[in-house]
Design a protein around this motif. Structure first.
Motif, PDB file in Angstrom:
ATOM      1  N   HIS A 161       4.044 -37.648  13.245  1.00  0.00           N
ATOM      2  CA  HIS A 161       4.122 -36.338  12.645  1.00  0.00           C
ATOM      3  C   HIS A 161       4.948 -36.374  11.353  1.00  0.00           C
ATOM      4  O   HIS A 161       4.825 -35.512  10.614  1.00  0.00           O
ATOM      5  CB  HIS A 161       5.157 -35.617  13.890  1.00  0.00           C
ATOM      6  N   ALA A 162       5.594 -37.214  11.072  1.00  0.00           N
ATOM      7  CA  ALA A 162       6.354 -37.710   9.832  1.00  0.00           C
ATOM      8  C   ALA A 162       5.135 -37.775   8.870  1.00  0.00           C
ATOM      9  O   ALA A 162       5.271 -37.293   7.681  1.00  0.00           O
ATOM     10  CB  ALA A 162       7.198 -38.794   9.682  1.00  0.00           C
ATOM     11  N   ILE A 163       4.217 -38.583   9.096  1.00  0.00           N
ATOM     12  CA  ILE A 163       3.002 -38.849   8.205  1.00  0.00           C
ATOM     13  C   ILE A 163       2.258 -37.683   7.832  1.00  0.00           C
ATOM     14  O   ILE A 163       1.872 -37.131   6.961  1.00  0.00           O
ATOM     15  CB  ILE A 163       2.159 -40.083   8.689  1.00  0.00           C
ATOM     16  N   LYS A 164       2.045 -36.780   9.111  1.00  0.00           N
ATOM     17  CA  LYS A 164       1.411 -35.518   8.745  1.00  0.00           C
ATOM     18  C   LYS A 164       2.166 -34.855   7.573  1.00  0.00           C
ATOM     19  O   LYS A 164       1.368 -34.314   6.546  1.00  0.00           O
ATOM     20  CB  LYS A 164       1.414 -34.840   9.888  1.00  0.00           C
ATOM     21  N   LYS A 165       3.292 -34.738   7.614  1.00  0.00           N
ATOM     22  CA  LYS A 165       4.053 -34.073   6.634  1.00  0.00           C
ATOM     23  C   LYS A 165       3.849 -34.622   5.223  1.00  0.00           C
ATOM     24  O   LYS A 165       4.078 -33.929   4.260  1.00  0.00           O
ATOM     25  CB  LYS A 165       5.596 -33.586   6.944  1.00  0.00           C
ATOM     26  N   MET A 166       4.156 -35.947   5.406  1.00  0.00           N
ATOM     27  CA  MET A 166       4.029 -36.732   4.015  1.00  0.00           C
ATOM     28  C   MET A 166       2.400 -36.509   3.232  1.00  0.00           C
ATOM     29  O   MET A 166       2.421 -36.491   2.276  1.00  0.00           O
ATOM     30  CB  MET A 166       4.054 -38.227   4.203  1.00  0.00           C
ATOM     31  N   LEU A 167       1.555 -36.527   4.275  1.00  0.00           N
ATOM     32  CA  LEU A 167       0.342 -36.362   3.502  1.00  0.00           C
ATOM     33  C   LEU A 167       0.176 -34.779   3.011  1.00  0.00           C
ATOM     34  O   LEU A 167      -0.653 -34.731   2.231  1.00  0.00           O
ATOM     35  CB  LEU A 167      -0.861 -36.613   4.879  1.00  0.00           C
ATOM     36  N   GLU A 168       1.112 -33.993   3.642  1.00  0.00           N
ATOM     37  CA  GLU A 168       0.760 -32.486   2.993  1.00  0.00           C
ATOM     38  C   GLU A 168       1.363 -32.630   1.786  1.00  0.00           C
ATOM     39  O   GLU A 168       0.703 -31.905   0.776  1.00  0.00           O
ATOM     40  CB  GLU A 168       1.591 -31.580   4.047  1.00  0.00           C
ATOM     41  N   HIS A 169       2.542 -33.227   1.349  1.00  0.00           N
ATOM     42  CA  HIS A 169       2.952 -33.003  -0.007  1.00  0.00           C
ATOM     43  C   HIS A 169       2.408 -33.979  -0.722  1.00  0.00           C
ATOM     44  O   HIS A 169       2.668 -34.174  -2.028  1.00  0.00           O
ATOM     45  CB  HIS A 169       4.335 -33.120   0.176  1.00  0.00           C
ATOM     46  N   GLY A 170       1.803 -34.940  -0.370  1.00  0.00           N
ATOM     47  CA  GLY A 170       0.897 -35.902  -1.108  1.00  0.00           C
ATOM     48  C   GLY A 170       1.740 -37.089  -2.028  1.00  0.00           C
ATOM     49  O   GLY A 170       1.005 -37.435  -3.266  1.00  0.00           O
ATOM     50  N   GLU A 171       2.983 -37.145  -1.850  1.00  0.00           N
ATOM     51  CA  GLU A 171       3.873 -37.966  -2.552  1.00  0.00           C
ATOM     52  C   GLU A 171       4.268 -39.174  -2.048  1.00  0.00           C
ATOM     53  O   GLU A 171       5.155 -39.989  -2.491  1.00  0.00           O
ATOM     54  CB  GLU A 171       4.972 -37.209  -3.161  1.00  0.00           C
ATOM     55  N   GLY A 172       3.435 -39.426  -0.892  1.00  0.00           N
ATOM     56  CA  GLY A 172       3.973 -40.802  -0.380  1.00  0.00           C
ATOM     57  C   GLY A 172       5.265 -40.653   0.645  1.00  0.00           C
ATOM     58  O   GLY A 172       5.719 -39.670   0.874  1.00  0.00           O
ATOM     59  N   GLY A 173       5.682 -41.842   0.992  1.00  0.00           N
ATOM     60  CA  GLY A 173       6.923 -41.632   1.780  1.00  0.00           C
ATOM     61  C   GLY A 173       6.950 -43.023   2.344  1.00  0.00           C
ATOM     62  O   GLY A 173       6.426 -44.108   2.037  1.00  0.00           O
ATOM     63  N   ALA A 174       7.905 -43.200   3.175  1.00  0.00           N
ATOM     64  CA  ALA A 174       8.669 -44.527   3.733  1.00  0.00           C
ATOM     65  C   ALA A 174       9.038 -44.336   5.195  1.00  0.00           C
ATOM     66  O   ALA A 174       9.623 -43.446   5.689  1.00  0.00           O
ATOM     67  CB  ALA A 174       9.765 -45.138   2.909  1.00  0.00           C
ATOM     68  N   ILE A 175       8.612 -45.414   5.993  1.00  0.00           N
ATOM     69  CA  ILE A 175       8.930 -45.451   7.373  1.00  0.00           C
ATOM     70  C   ILE A 175       9.370 -46.520   7.593  1.00  0.00           C
ATOM     71  O   ILE A 175       8.904 -47.635   7.164  1.00  0.00           O
ATOM     72  CB  ILE A 175       7.545 -45.081   8.253  1.00  0.00           C
ATOM     73  N   VAL A 176      10.697 -46.533   8.498  1.00  0.00           N
ATOM     74  CA  VAL A 176      11.317 -47.901   9.067  1.00  0.00           C
ATOM     75  C   VAL A 176      11.470 -47.631  10.473  1.00  0.00           C
ATOM     76  O   VAL A 176      12.104 -46.854  10.971  1.00  0.00           O
ATOM     77  CB  VAL A 176      12.588 -48.193   8.306  1.00  0.00           C
ATOM     78  N   ASN A 177      11.113 -48.588  11.092  1.00  0.00           N
ATOM     79  CA  ASN A 177      10.834 -48.845  12.707  1.00  0.00           C
ATOM     80  C   ASN A 177      12.102 -49.789  12.700  1.00  0.00           C
ATOM     81  O   ASN A 177      12.211 -50.883  12.404  1.00  0.00           O
ATOM     82  CB  ASN A 177       9.788 -49.327  13.159  1.00  0.00           C
ATOM     83  N   THR A 178      12.896 -49.656  13.922  1.00  0.00           N
ATOM     84  CA  THR A 178      13.816 -50.397  14.671  1.00  0.00           C
ATOM     85  C   THR A 178      13.394 -51.199  15.528  1.00  0.00           C
ATOM     86  O   THR A 178      13.134 -50.931  16.442  1.00  0.00           O
ATOM     87  CB  THR A 178      15.372 -49.913  14.927  1.00  0.00           C
ATOM     88  N   SER A 179      13.126 -52.517  15.187  1.00  0.00           N
ATOM     89  CA  SER A 179      12.517 -53.420  16.236  1.00  0.00           C
ATOM     90  C   SER A 179      13.858 -54.272  16.734  1.00  0.00           C
ATOM     91  O   SER A 179      14.861 -53.652  16.935  1.00  0.00           O
ATOM     92  CB  SER A 179      11.379 -54.372  15.503  1.00  0.00           C
ATOM     93  N   SER A 180      13.693 -55.477  16.952  1.00  0.00           N
ATOM     94  CA  SER A 180      14.726 -56.255  17.405  1.00  0.00           C
ATOM     95  C   SER A 180      14.239 -57.747  17.516  1.00  0.00           C
ATOM     96  O   SER A 180      13.100 -58.135  17.228  1.00  0.00           O
ATOM     97  CB  SER A 180      14.981 -55.929  18.876  1.00  0.00           C
ATOM     98  N   ILE A 181      15.276 -58.595  17.430  1.00  0.00           N
ATOM     99  CA  ILE A 181      15.094 -60.038  17.638  1.00  0.00           C
ATOM    100  C   ILE A 181      13.978 -60.115  18.691  1.00  0.00           C
ATOM    101  O   ILE A 181      13.142 -60.960  18.890  1.00  0.00           O
ATOM    102  CB  ILE A 181      16.163 -61.057  17.729  1.00  0.00           C
ATOM    103  N   LEU A 182      14.271 -59.392  19.850  1.00  0.00           N
ATOM    104  CA  LEU A 182      13.561 -59.744  21.048  1.00  0.00           C
ATOM    105  C   LEU A 182      11.966 -59.114  21.109  1.00  0.00           C
ATOM    106  O   LEU A 182      11.546 -59.104  21.938  1.00  0.00           O
ATOM    107  CB  LEU A 182      14.336 -58.972  22.168  1.00  0.00           C
ATOM    108  N   GLY A 183      11.702 -58.726  19.471  1.00  0.00           N
ATOM    109  CA  GLY A 183      10.356 -58.381  19.500  1.00  0.00           C
ATOM    110  C   GLY A 183       9.635 -59.759  19.073  1.00  0.00           C
ATOM    111  O   GLY A 183       8.440 -59.888  18.866  1.00  0.00           O
ATOM    112  N   SER A 184      10.209 -60.833  18.928  1.00  0.00           N
ATOM    113  CA  SER A 184       9.742 -61.914  18.273  1.00  0.00           C
ATOM    114  C   SER A 184      10.284 -63.049  19.261  1.00  0.00           C
ATOM    115  O   SER A 184       9.346 -64.119  19.262  1.00  0.00           O
ATOM    116  CB  SER A 184      10.458 -62.345  17.004  1.00  0.00           C
ATOM    117  N   VAL A 185      11.174 -63.119  20.182  1.00  0.00           N
ATOM    118  CA  VAL A 185      11.745 -63.966  20.974  1.00  0.00           C
ATOM    119  C   VAL A 185      11.964 -63.508  22.330  1.00  0.00           C
ATOM    120  O   VAL A 185      12.115 -62.390  22.503  1.00  0.00           O
ATOM    121  CB  VAL A 185      12.810 -65.009  20.735  1.00  0.00           C
ATOM    122  N   GLY A 186      11.588 -64.398  23.391  1.00  0.00           N
ATOM    123  CA  GLY A 186      11.504 -64.025  24.791  1.00  0.00           C
ATOM    124  C   GLY A 186      13.238 -63.873  25.123  1.00  0.00           C
ATOM    125  O   GLY A 186      14.080 -64.654  24.723  1.00  0.00           O
TER     126      GLY A 186
END
Length: 247
Positions: free
Chosen positions: A123-148
């Motif tokens: 839903h953020a991308i939809k709004k970014m595409l509407e204004h046509g000036e790009g944007g930035a998304i940062v997702n919070t992952s974790s060390i536990l996305g890479s190690v068990g």
């Protein structure tokens, strides 16, 4: 990206990493919407941040429900006119014996940690595409996305997915000047992770970090600001983990 005047959404913004990130954005001159499931905490965070800037608002959101996320994004546009940045930070943890883990408990973690990233980005991308000036998304992952981590089956699964969702989105929307990155914190001192809540396990957790301590929310926020500001970075996951994953 120059942050002054930009409009950012931070989910899970009422406390911890989310609150520190919202404050960091405000300090850079951005306008910020705090999205959080905790209404009381969100309102308190809004009032606290308003001591330094009026350009902040709290919106109640359940990131596991698409209609709730869509309403949050729409409320942001109604208040500030656009969306330039979203930090998909809201998340929950889990620690259980996997063969005793119910589907409902498993799916609750997936719904918040993984589906929440999908809904926020969509839903953020939809709004970014509407204004046509790009944007930035940062997702919070974790060390536990890479190690068990034994007993963190659902959490491992959700954060591993976030890392690859980040890469996929970055590739798909690069031509639209929408950059997508992730930050992967180690253990961070918050209301849930501290000496009082962990007891004797606190020293065990510290020992896993070669730097000899766990992180502070502001250190993760600093990395998030970097990922938003640096326009030559996309599709990456930055480890901010005190050396945890180097071992």
């Amino acid at each position: 990206m120059e942050l002054a005047g930009k409009v950012a959404i931070v989910t899970g913004g009422a406390s911890g990493i989310g609150f520190a990130t919202a404050k960091a954005f405000l300090d850079k001159g951005a306008k910020v919407v705090i999205g959080d499931y905790n209404e009381e905490g969100g309102q308190q965070a809004e009032q606290q941040l308003k001591e330094s800037s009026d350009e902040v608002a709290f919106v109640s959101v359940d990131v596991s429900r698409e209609e709730s996320v869509e309403k949050m994004v729409s409320a942001t546009v109604e208040r500030f006119g656009r969306v330039d940045i979203i930090v998909n930070n809201a998340g929950i943890g889990e620690f259980s014996v996997t063969h005793e883990l119910t589907y409902e408990d498993y799916h609750k973690v997936i719904a918040v940690n993984q589906d929440g990233v999908f809904f926020g980005a969509k839903h953020a991308i939809k709004k970014m595409l509407e204004h046509g000036e790009g944007g930035a998304i940062v997702n919070t992952s974790s060390i536990l996305g890479s190690v068990g981590e034994g007993g963190a089956f659902a959490y491992n699964a959700s954060k591993g997915a976030v890392n690859l969702m980040t890469k996929s989105l970055a590739l798909q929307y690069a031509e639209h000047k929408i950059r997508v990155n992730a930050v992967a914190p180690g253990y961070v001192e918050t209301g849930l992770v501290n000496r009082e809540t962990l007891g004797e396990l606190y020293d065990v957790v510290i020992a896993r970090h070669p730097v000899g301590r766990i992180g502070q929310p502001e250190e993760i926020a600093h990395a998030i600001v970097f990922l938003v500001e640096n326009e030559f970075v996309t599709g990456t996951t930055i480890m901010v983990d005190g050396g945890y994953t180097t071992q």
